[in-house]
Design a protein around this motif. Sequence first.
Motif, mmCIF file in Angstrom:
data_model
loop_
_atom_site.group_PDB
_atom_site.id
_atom_site.type_symbol
_atom_site.label_atom_id
_atom_site.label_comp_id
_atom_site.label_asym_id
_atom_site.label_seq_id
_atom_site.Cartn_x
_atom_site.Cartn_y
_atom_site.Cartn_z
ATOM 1 N N THR A 1 85.552 24.567 7.847
ATOM 2 C CA THR A 1 86.233 24.397 9.122
ATOM 3 C C THR A 1 87.290 23.316 8.958
ATOM 4 O O THR A 1 87.019 22.271 8.371
ATOM 5 C CB THR A 1 85.232 23.972 10.220
ATOM 6 O OG1 THR A 1 84.200 24.956 10.309
ATOM 7 C CG2 THR A 1 85.918 23.828 11.566
ATOM 8 N N ILE A 2 88.474 23.567 9.483
ATOM 9 C CA ILE A 2 89.553 22.592 9.388
ATOM 10 C C ILE A 2 89.470 21.631 10.573
ATOM 11 O O ILE A 2 89.366 22.054 11.730
ATOM 12 C CB ILE A 2 90.924 23.284 9.357
ATOM 13 C CG1 ILE A 2 91.045 24.138 8.094
ATOM 14 C CG2 ILE A 2 92.057 22.256 9.438
ATOM 15 C CD1 ILE A 2 92.292 24.980 8.012
ATOM 16 N N TYR A 3 89.490 20.348 10.242
ATOM 17 C CA TYR A 3 89.500 19.282 11.239
ATOM 18 C C TYR A 3 90.743 18.433 11.002
ATOM 19 O O TYR A 3 91.329 18.454 9.933
ATOM 20 C CB TYR A 3 88.253 18.392 11.113
ATOM 21 C CG TYR A 3 86.965 19.116 11.417
ATOM 22 C CD1 TYR A 3 86.524 19.283 12.728
ATOM 23 C CD2 TYR A 3 86.163 19.616 10.396
ATOM 24 C CE1 TYR A 3 85.331 19.939 13.011
ATOM 25 C CE2 TYR A 3 84.969 20.269 10.676
ATOM 26 C CZ TYR A 3 84.565 20.424 11.978
ATOM 27 O OH TYR A 3 83.390 21.070 12.261
ATOM 28 N N GLY A 4 91.112 17.647 12.004
ATOM 29 C CA GLY A 4 92.248 16.754 11.872
ATOM 30 C C GLY A 4 91.837 15.389 11.353
ATOM 31 O O GLY A 4 90.653 15.112 11.144
ATOM 32 N N LEU A 5 92.811 14.524 11.169
ATOM 33 C CA LEU A 5 92.567 13.167 10.692
ATOM 34 C C LEU A 5 91.673 12.402 11.661
ATOM 35 O O LEU A 5 90.859 11.584 11.255
ATOM 36 C CB LEU A 5 93.902 12.430 10.525
ATOM 37 C CG LEU A 5 93.836 10.987 10.036
ATOM 38 C CD1 LEU A 5 93.221 10.923 8.637
ATOM 39 C CD2 LEU A 5 95.220 10.371 10.041
ATOM 40 N N ASN A 6 91.820 12.674 12.947
ATOM 41 C CA ASN A 6 90.979 12.069 13.981
ATOM 42 C C ASN A 6 90.336 13.182 14.782
ATOM 43 O O ASN A 6 90.976 14.195 15.057
ATOM 44 C CB ASN A 6 91.812 11.178 14.909
ATOM 45 C CG ASN A 6 92.630 10.160 14.143
ATOM 46 O OD1 ASN A 6 93.845 10.246 14.127
ATOM 47 N ND2 ASN A 6 91.984 9.227 13.495
ATOM 48 N N GLU A 7 89.078 12.965 15.168
ATOM 49 C CA GLU A 7 88.352 13.949 15.973
ATOM 50 C C GLU A 7 87.470 13.241 16.991
ATOM 51 O O GLU A 7 87.072 12.089 16.793
ATOM 52 C CB GLU A 7 87.470 14.847 15.088
ATOM 53 C CG GLU A 7 88.230 15.800 14.191
ATOM 54 C CD GLU A 7 88.967 16.918 14.918
ATOM 55 O OE1 GLU A 7 88.711 17.150 16.125
ATOM 56 O OE2 GLU A 7 89.814 17.563 14.275
ATOM 57 N N HIS A 8 87.162 13.951 18.080
ATOM 58 C CA HIS A 8 86.197 13.464 19.057
ATOM 59 C C HIS A 8 84.806 13.766 18.500
ATOM 60 O O HIS A 8 84.540 14.891 18.058
ATOM 61 C CB HIS A 8 86.357 14.188 20.396
ATOM 62 C CG HIS A 8 87.682 13.956 21.051
ATOM 63 N ND1 HIS A 8 88.045 12.751 21.610
ATOM 64 C CD2 HIS A 8 88.730 14.788 21.231
ATOM 65 C CE1 HIS A 8 89.255 12.854 22.106
ATOM 66 N NE2 HIS A 8 89.705 14.077 21.891
ATOM 67 N N ILE A 9 83.930 12.772 18.532
ATOM 68 C CA ILE A 9 82.563 12.925 18.038
ATOM 69 C C ILE A 9 81.603 12.518 19.141
ATOM 70 O O ILE A 9 81.798 11.481 19.795
ATOM 71 C CB ILE A 9 82.297 12.002 16.814
ATOM 72 C CG1 ILE A 9 83.316 12.223 15.710
ATOM 73 C CG2 ILE A 9 80.867 12.154 16.319
ATOM 74 C CD1 ILE A 9 83.147 13.473 14.909
ATOM 75 N N ALA A 10 80.566 13.307 19.353
ATOM 76 C CA ALA A 10 79.514 12.945 20.303
ATOM 77 C C ALA A 10 78.287 12.484 19.525
ATOM 78 O O ALA A 10 77.964 13.045 18.475
ATOM 79 C CB ALA A 10 79.160 14.133 21.189
ATOM 80 N N ILE A 11 77.641 11.462 20.041
ATOM 81 C CA ILE A 11 76.345 11.015 19.529
ATOM 82 C C ILE A 11 75.362 11.242 20.678
ATOM 83 O O ILE A 11 75.210 10.386 21.564
ATOM 84 C CB ILE A 11 76.371 9.533 19.090
ATOM 85 C CG1 ILE A 11 77.501 9.275 18.097
ATOM 86 C CG2 ILE A 11 75.010 9.144 18.495
ATOM 87 C CD1 ILE A 11 77.674 7.812 17.710
ATOM 88 N N PRO A 12 74.730 12.415 20.710
ATOM 89 C CA PRO A 12 73.867 12.769 21.848
ATOM 90 C C PRO A 12 72.756 11.756 22.135
ATOM 91 O O PRO A 12 72.462 11.475 23.293
ATOM 92 C CB PRO A 12 73.278 14.124 21.435
ATOM 93 C CG PRO A 12 74.227 14.666 20.418
ATOM 94 C CD PRO A 12 74.797 13.470 19.719
ATOM 95 N N GLU A 13 72.163 11.178 21.093
ATOM 96 C CA GLU A 13 71.072 10.212 21.278
ATOM 97 C C GLU A 13 71.505 9.005 22.103
ATOM 98 O O GLU A 13 70.692 8.381 22.785
ATOM 99 C CB GLU A 13 70.559 9.710 19.925
ATOM 100 C CG GLU A 13 69.921 10.782 19.075
ATOM 101 C CD GLU A 13 69.629 10.269 17.676
ATOM 102 O OE1 GLU A 13 68.743 9.405 17.538
ATOM 103 O OE2 GLU A 13 70.303 10.735 16.741
ATOM 104 N N PHE A 14 72.777 8.649 22.026
ATOM 105 C CA PHE A 14 73.296 7.488 22.744
ATOM 106 C C PHE A 14 74.094 7.892 23.975
ATOM 107 O O PHE A 14 74.670 7.034 24.641
ATOM 108 C CB PHE A 14 74.191 6.642 21.831
ATOM 109 C CG PHE A 14 73.531 6.152 20.575
ATOM 110 C CD1 PHE A 14 72.154 6.022 20.470
ATOM 111 C CD2 PHE A 14 74.286 5.817 19.477
ATOM 112 C CE1 PHE A 14 71.552 5.573 19.306
ATOM 113 C CE2 PHE A 14 73.707 5.349 18.309
ATOM 114 C CZ PHE A 14 72.332 5.232 18.223
ATOM 115 N N ASN A 15 74.168 9.196 24.260
ATOM 116 C CA ASN A 15 74.970 9.707 25.373
ATOM 117 C C ASN A 15 76.393 9.133 25.287
ATOM 118 O O ASN A 15 76.902 8.545 26.227
ATOM 119 C CB ASN A 15 74.315 9.368 26.713
ATOM 120 C CG ASN A 15 74.927 10.137 27.856
ATOM 121 O OD1 ASN A 15 75.449 11.237 27.664
ATOM 122 N ND2 ASN A 15 74.889 9.574 29.042
#
Length: 178
Positions: free
Chosen positions: A25-39
């Motif tokens: 999968t192609i991603y960019g230099l910056n991406e939004h990331i979720a950490i579900p454990e920490f909401n």
Amino acid sequence: MRVNAYALSLCLLLVPGIGHGAEKTIYGLNEHIAIPEFNLELSAKLDTGAQTASLSARDISRFKRNGETWVRFYLAVDSAHAHPIERPLARISKIKRRAGDFDPQEDKTYTARPVIELDLCMGKTKRSIEVNLTDRSAFQYPLLIGSDALTRFGALVDPSRTYVAGKPGCTNKTDADE
């Protein structure tokens, strides 16, 4: 005849790469990331030159719980995360120091950082990865995703693009469930 054999050999060498690249999968230099454990949702830098992922944390301390080593820390991402987080210690990572960060009197060319496991969501993909804890408040991105994690995500990084995956939208399923 010799040219045809050469062309056939070249094609056979390229075929496995074609199939392998299709799974990425192609991603960019910056991406939004979720950490579900920490909401929590953060902007992250994807860095193929770094091996491990790093999360901005402060007041990091190790302690024992039922004979095992744990880590207590506070997220250093914003003022809303003022409560301590406790996670089992996965291991200690030795991070090479840069020339400007090296103290010859200390005689260590690395910094020891605690590593924990976290589920991260990037795009629609959720993976359990190892993250080292360090204070990244001086950096623009509180989360750095290194090559180990990028491999787990099956990522190809296009540095000319940003936020290709959009907002995280993972289900509760991780790679361990697959």
